[in-house]
Design an enzyme around this catalytic site. Structure first.
Site, short mmCIF file in Angstrom:
data_model
loop_
_atom_site.label_atom_id
_atom_site.label_comp_id
_atom_site.label_asym_id
_atom_site.label_seq_id
_atom_site.Cartn_x
_atom_site.Cartn_y
_atom_site.Cartn_z
N ASP A 105 12.19 10.43 -2.09
CA ASP A 105 11.17 10.83 -1.11
C ASP A 105 9.91 11.22 -1.87
OD1 ASP A 105 9.63 12.89 0.43
OD2 ASP A 105 11.10 12.38 1.96
N GLY A 106 8.80 10.55 -1.56
CA GLY A 106 7.56 10.80 -2.30
C GLY A 106 7.08 12.23 -2.20
N ASP A 123 0.24 5.68 -1.08
CA ASP A 123 0.17 4.48 -0.23
C ASP A 123 1.52 4.29 0.46
OD1 ASP A 123 -0.79 2.14 0.90
OD2 ASP A 123 -0.27 0.90 -0.83
#
Length: 247
Positions: A105-106, A123
């Site tokens: 998970d970013g 992004d």
């Protein structure tokens, strides 16, 4: 879904929503205009040592940075294992001493990592737009905390997304208005936000154009156009457009 047509290989959310696009004959090129605008980070950080990318997709930004920013250590974070499974199809390089792709998970990665990037590219999208965890004040606060004093955040947003105003307002609040919101090349809906810790990190246009000319000897990009877009972005009254509340 993967679509092949007209010399392109595209990763799409559905029949209309393009997530990433690659030129089959030139896989390291930046086929989509918004990615070319995002690489305008070079006008602020010409020689970054570390780059983190939240959202891999077809790997356009990761591949470009790997080839054309050879002194940088690059980490790309992708939450969807199905996207990672397409890594070889999109000719994303194998991990090595300066390149790594992580399934995570970013938002969690940014909050917990010690990567400390000079440039942080965000992004990350799903079929509905920017996920809530990548468009919150807490997330952008974590981004700012991870950046060094001269660090730069670059975020791709969609102006028609219901969360667009919230994202811009959150970035402005966290980065103390050291923010430029830039219309992306060849894409009326993509908007690229540049945000930095240093209050005067943006160069005057004449200096930015001079730097762009130098960088263009090393990068297959029209960075002078990007410099002009950034200057235009400075003059747009995004505060009025987004009606960000003042604190």
């Amino acid at each position: 879904m993967v679509v092949r047509a007209g010399g392109f290989v595209a990763l799409q959310f559905d029949e209309t929503g393009v997530q990433s696009c690659m030129l089959a004959h030139e896989p390291y090129a930046l086929a989509l205009g918004y990615t070319r605008t995002m690489v305008g980070f070079l006008l602020f950080q010409p020689n970054p040592r570390r780059i983190s990318i939240v959202g891999l997709g077809g790997g356009s930004l990761a591949k470009y940075c790997y080839r054309y920013v050879p002194d940088a250590v690059i980490t790309a974070v992708e939450i969807n294992p199905d996207v990672l499974a397409l890594r070889s199809l999109f000719q994303i390089p194998a991990d090595d001493e300066r390149f790594a792709v992580i399934c995570a998970d970013g938002a969690h990665y940014v909050d917990s990592s010690d990567h400390r990037p000079d440039v942080l590219l965000v992004d990350g999208f799903n079929a509905e737009g920017v996920p809530p965890q990548l468009c919150s004040t807490a997330f952008y606060t974590a981004c700012r905390r991870q950046l060094p004093d001269n660090g730069l955040l670059v975020a791709n947003l969609i102006s028609s997304d219901s969360g667009f105003r919230r994202c811009v307002c959150s970035i402005r609040a966290v980065f103390d208005d050291a923010v430029v919101v830039v219309p992306a090349e060849d894409s009326p809906e993509n908007v690229i936000v540049f945000a930095w810790k240093a209050p005067a990190a943006s160069l005057p246009l004449d200096e930015s154009l001079a730097l762009a000319r130098v960088l263009e000897t090393m990068h297959p990009l029209n960075l002078r156009e990007t410099a002009i877009r950034i200057e235009y972005g400075k003059r747009i009254d995004w505060e009025e457009r987004t009606a960000c509340p003042r604190t």
